[in-house]
Scaffold this motif. Structure first.
Motif, short mmCIF file in Angstrom:
data_model
loop_
_atom_site.label_atom_id
_atom_site.label_comp_id
_atom_site.label_asym_id
_atom_site.label_seq_id
_atom_site.Cartn_x
_atom_site.Cartn_y
_atom_site.Cartn_z
N ASN A 1 -21.22 29.21 2.70
CA ASN A 1 -20.87 30.00 1.52
C ASN A 1 -22.10 30.46 0.74
O ASN A 1 -21.97 30.94 -0.40
CB ASN A 1 -19.93 29.19 0.61
CG ASN A 1 -18.57 29.01 1.27
OD1 ASN A 1 -18.16 29.87 2.05
ND2 ASN A 1 -17.89 27.92 0.99
N ASP B 1 -17.17 24.32 -3.65
CA ASP B 1 -17.21 24.36 -2.17
C ASP B 1 -18.49 25.05 -1.70
O ASP B 1 -18.47 25.83 -0.75
CB ASP B 1 -15.97 25.10 -1.64
CG ASP B 1 -15.83 25.01 -0.11
OD1 ASP B 1 -16.28 24.02 0.48
OD2 ASP B 1 -15.27 25.96 0.48
N ARG C 1 -10.22 17.24 5.11
CA ARG C 1 -10.46 17.30 6.56
C ARG C 1 -9.50 16.38 7.32
O ARG C 1 -9.02 16.73 8.39
CB ARG C 1 -11.91 16.90 6.85
CG ARG C 1 -12.89 17.96 6.45
CD ARG C 1 -14.30 17.52 6.73
NE ARG C 1 -15.25 18.60 6.48
CZ ARG C 1 -16.45 18.67 7.04
NH1 ARG C 1 -16.84 17.73 7.87
NH2 ARG C 1 -17.26 19.67 6.77
N ASP D 1 -17.07 32.98 -1.48
CA ASP D 1 -15.95 32.04 -1.33
C ASP D 1 -15.71 31.20 -2.59
O ASP D 1 -15.93 29.99 -2.60
CB ASP D 1 -16.22 31.14 -0.10
CG ASP D 1 -14.95 30.47 0.39
OD1 ASP D 1 -13.90 30.66 -0.25
OD2 ASP D 1 -15.01 29.74 1.40
N PHE E 1 -20.89 25.04 0.29
CA PHE E 1 -21.41 24.58 1.57
C PHE E 1 -22.30 25.67 2.16
O PHE E 1 -22.32 26.81 1.69
CB PHE E 1 -20.25 24.28 2.53
CG PHE E 1 -19.63 22.93 2.34
CD1 PHE E 1 -19.14 22.53 1.11
CD2 PHE E 1 -19.52 22.04 3.41
CE1 PHE E 1 -18.57 21.27 0.92
CE2 PHE E 1 -18.95 20.78 3.25
CZ PHE E 1 -18.47 20.39 2.01
N1 LIG Z 1 -16.19 23.32 3.07
C1 LIG Z 1 -15.02 22.60 3.50
C2 LIG Z 1 -14.01 23.46 4.19
C3 LIG Z 1 -13.69 24.76 3.49
O1 LIG Z 1 -14.22 25.76 4.32
P1 LIG Z 1 -14.84 27.13 3.79
O2 LIG Z 1 -14.95 27.92 5.06
O3 LIG Z 1 -13.85 27.64 2.79
O4 LIG Z 1 -16.19 26.81 3.19
C4 LIG Z 1 -15.40 21.47 4.46
O5 LIG Z 1 -16.49 21.55 5.02
O6 LIG Z 1 -14.59 20.57 4.65
#
Ligand SMILES: N[C@@H](CCOP(=O)(O)O)C(=O)O
Ligand SMILES: Nc1ncnc2c1ncn2[C@@H]1O[C@H](COP(=O)(O)OP(=O)(O)O)[C@@H](O)[C@H]1O
Length: 326
Positions: free
Chosen positions: A198, A193, A280, A211, A195
């Motif tokens: 994070n 994850d 999502r 995270d 992203f």
């Molecule tokens: N990165 C995922 C959602 C999870 O959120 P996080 O705040 O734990 O990074 C997404 O964008 O769908």
């Protein structure tokens, strides 16, 4: 905002008596994140993060997540370190939820990352993959093929509410991925994850990763595909080749991808786009109106999935030709 569970000052103070963290001077809920409830605490010994684990986190997985942070930190990766209680445990309970205190990481996440930042993320991801070697616990990826099917089963009936024709499109994508998912690629501990929210930066320098609550054992190149999806598309949906090139160069400067991993990138990227589309979509359909969390747009990941479907070769992600032929 992601504070699903509220806490009282008295309960928090009582919880902190189990730790060697000085006196609480203030605390507040953090208005970011999706999965867990997070609080920023100020104590006489400095700032700390308190996390209460919520719906998608299985309590049985917490030793894996917390132990992994310790393992990665000990191997030089910049990431938060869980604090032990007086009894040596990393996990306590607060407001009826499993809860942990972790060290505060300096930095900010980037709202508008550039190619140079994608290069740093690629490097840090590869460093994490190497640092994860030797971690003794394992956790299968609950959000791989079987998990996708289970999630899809919960949303399929209502999927056409989001876009007409989705039911058929996603069912056939799942069939394709089940028949074509790579099996014999290098595997290890992945973040799963990584992203923008994070990854923290101080100026242009990457200051750390946070995270780890989706971390698991899976194909390392699958994690690369998650980062391509999360970092290398623009808001208008276009793939940014310069960012993709930088991300892949950064990664390969630390851990070169094998020709088989490179060849698998398009199918892995389809899988990772589908994974985020499905979580999502589920949240989109089930989060009640007025809930204190920002719902993320599933269609962003449907568009990415469609992009990967028409990719002819991994070269289109920005890999240098010598990286493809070697
Ligand atoms: N990165 C995922 C959602 C999870 O959120 P996080 O705040 O734990 O990074 C997404 O964008 O769908
Ligand atoms: N160790 C940390 N140091 C500093 N800030 C943190 C730390 N952990 C979490 N945060 C803050 O909390 C927010 C949400 O954390 P995150 O772990 O992404 O939550 P979730 O698992 O709910 O998505 C982050 O965007 C960041 O602002």
């Amino acid at each position: 905002m992601a504070v699903y569970t509220d806490i009282t000052e008295d309960d928090l103070k009582h919880f902190l008596t189990e730790y060697d963290v000085g006196e609480l001077t203030s605390y507040k809920g953090i208005a970011e994140g999706v999965e867990n409830s997070n609080f920023l605490l100020h104590t006489t010994r400095g700032p700390l993060i308190l996390t209460l684990y919520e719906k998608r986190v299985e309590k049985a997985d917490l030793p894996f997540f917390l132990g992994l942070m310790q393992h990665l930190y000990a191997r030089g990766l910049s990431c938060p370190l869980p604090l032990p209680r007086h009894d040596g445990q990393l996990l306590g309970e607060l407001s009826g939820r499993p809860a942990a205190l972790i060290s505060f990481l300096e930095g900010m996440w980037l709202r508008k990352p550039e190619a140079k930042h994608c290069r740093e993320v690629g490097k840090a991801l590869a460093q994490m993959h190497l640092a994860g070697e030797g971690f003794p616990l394992t956790r299968p990826n609950a959000l791989s093929l079987e998990g996708w099917k289970a999630l899809w089963a919960k949303s399929a009936d209502r999927a056409d509410e989001v876009e007409k024709g989705l039911q058929d499109e996603i069912a056939s994508e799942l069939d394709f991925l089940a028949g074509n998912w790579p099996k014999d690629l290098p595997a290890g501990v992945i973040h799963a994850d990584l992203f923008q929210d994070n990854v923290f930066f101080l100026g242009d320098g990457l200051s750390g990763l946070i995270d780890f609550y989706f971390a698991c054992n899976d194909l390392l190149a699958y994690d690369v595909s998650i980062c391509l999806n999360a970092w290398c598309f623009e808001k208008d949906g276009a793939y940014n080749l310069t960012k993709g090139m930088a991300m892949l160069e950064g990664y390969q400067s630390v851990r070169p991808l094998s020709p088989e991993e490179i060849a698998a990138l398009p199918v892995l990227s389809r899988g990772s786009a589908l994974r985020f589309f499905l979580t999502r979509l589920y949240d989109w359909l089930t989060t009640p109106p007025g809930a204190l969390v920002v719902k993320k747009d599933p269609l962003e990941y449907l568009r990415k999935l469609r992009f990967h479907r028409q990719i002819a070769s991994a070269a289109e992600y920005g890999l240098a030709s010598e990286a493809i032929s070697s």
